[in-house]
Design a protein around this motif. Sequence first.
Motif, PDB file in Angstrom:
ATOM      1  N   ARG A 163       3.470  -0.302  -8.590  1.00 33.30           N
ATOM      2  CA  ARG A 163       3.032  -1.432  -7.209  1.00 33.30           C
ATOM      3  C   ARG A 163       2.664  -2.648  -7.942  1.00 33.30           C
ATOM      4  O   ARG A 163       2.856  -3.611  -7.340  1.00 33.30           O
ATOM      5  CB  ARG A 163       2.081  -0.558  -6.429  1.00 33.30           C
ATOM      6  N   ALA A 182       0.560   3.305  -9.298  1.00 29.25           N
ATOM      7  CA  ALA A 182      -0.306   2.211  -9.110  1.00 29.25           C
ATOM      8  C   ALA A 182       0.128   0.828 -10.096  1.00 29.25           C
ATOM      9  O   ALA A 182       0.253  -0.024  -9.593  1.00 29.25           O
ATOM     10  CB  ALA A 182      -1.767   2.382  -9.785  1.00 29.25           C
ATOM     11  N   LEU A 213      -5.295   0.401  -4.058  1.00 31.79           N
ATOM     12  CA  LEU A 213      -4.481   1.331  -4.065  1.00 31.79           C
ATOM     13  C   LEU A 213      -5.233   2.835  -4.545  1.00 31.79           C
ATOM     14  O   LEU A 213      -4.708   3.782  -4.341  1.00 31.79           O
ATOM     15  CB  LEU A 213      -3.368   1.313  -5.124  1.00 31.79           C
ATOM     16  N   PRO A 259      -2.283   8.176  -4.885  1.00 31.55           N
ATOM     17  CA  PRO A 259      -1.771   7.653  -6.064  1.00 31.55           C
ATOM     18  C   PRO A 259      -2.137   8.037  -7.348  1.00 31.55           C
ATOM     19  O   PRO A 259      -3.199   8.571  -7.707  1.00 31.55           O
ATOM     20  CB  PRO A 259      -2.484   6.067  -5.944  1.00 31.55           C
ATOM     21  N   ARG A 278       0.839  -1.185   0.024  1.00 34.55           N
ATOM     22  CA  ARG A 278      -0.020  -0.105  -0.024  1.00 34.55           C
ATOM     23  C   ARG A 278       0.736   1.171  -0.018  1.00 34.55           C
ATOM     24  O   ARG A 278       1.906   1.264   0.399  1.00 34.55           O
ATOM     25  CB  ARG A 278      -0.890  -0.062   1.221  1.00 34.55           C
ATOM     26  N   LEU A 279       0.386   2.327  -0.363  1.00 41.60           N
ATOM     27  CA  LEU A 279       0.923   3.818  -0.282  1.00 41.60           C
ATOM     28  C   LEU A 279       0.627   4.291   0.997  1.00 41.60           C
ATOM     29  O   LEU A 279      -0.410   3.877   1.712  1.00 41.60           O
ATOM     30  CB  LEU A 279       0.300   4.346  -1.488  1.00 41.60           C
TER      31      LEU A 279
END
Length: 268
Positions: free
Chosen positions: A167, A164, A222, A159, A152-153
């Motif tokens: 990730r 995204a 996200l 984001p 996760r951010l």
Amino acid sequence: MARAAGPAPSPRDDATDPGAAGLTPRRRAVLDVLRAAAAPQGVVEVAERLAVHPNTVRFHLDALVADGHVERILEEPSGPGRPRTVYAARGGMDRGGARSYRLLARMLLSHLAAPAGNGDAGSAADAREPSRAETAAVTATGRGWGRHLVERLPPSRKPTADDAVERLTAMLADLGFDPEPQAAAADPIRLRHCPFLELAEEYGRIVCPLHLGLMQGALAELGAPVAATRLEPFAEPGACLAHLTRPTPRRERSPERSTPSDGETPQR
């Protein structure tokens, strides 16, 4: 007795490796002596039981401790002197044997793919097409795991599409899909390896929607302005293609020029 710290046994997925137990006949004999003993044994006791030199037993005991089959224990001395080191087999089933998780997965997938009303496991050729509801349920399962697996951010960071995708690509790499990063935003992600290849070849109608759900769940977690819309299995000889969509940038509308109505004279 004080138990010395030792590594816990780790399970292995060695369905195709008949020698996964990794125990030589001598090492297995040492372990069998400990399992048959009513109390922890010292090096000398085990050596006497096997009629071998204590150094040989000590070598195998060290290996068994490192592999998690045996635990090393410090026996409290009854008088002056150093505590004696003894060994005991770990309780429970032998965790050093082979695993057959692929077989378990095939059994479960064959049940899901079996024709309606037929409880017998058949071949993949006999498998029926999953219904829309079943495909949706499998995809939803993938989404749940995708939400769980993605990194996760920070909460304070909104984001971007690039964040995204980065990730998502990292998650796919961790899972063993060997993704090739996008060269351009419109390109699909090329998945050059499938960690469930044999299962996907046999039961792709179940496995592939699960993979798509993984990506969808990760992007949803996200809160990303990008979505995974389609997974194209074996689209190329060496890759599957994961198609993503990003929002189309909004164009600013130019101010409309007013046109004079009939009878009006344009102002200069």
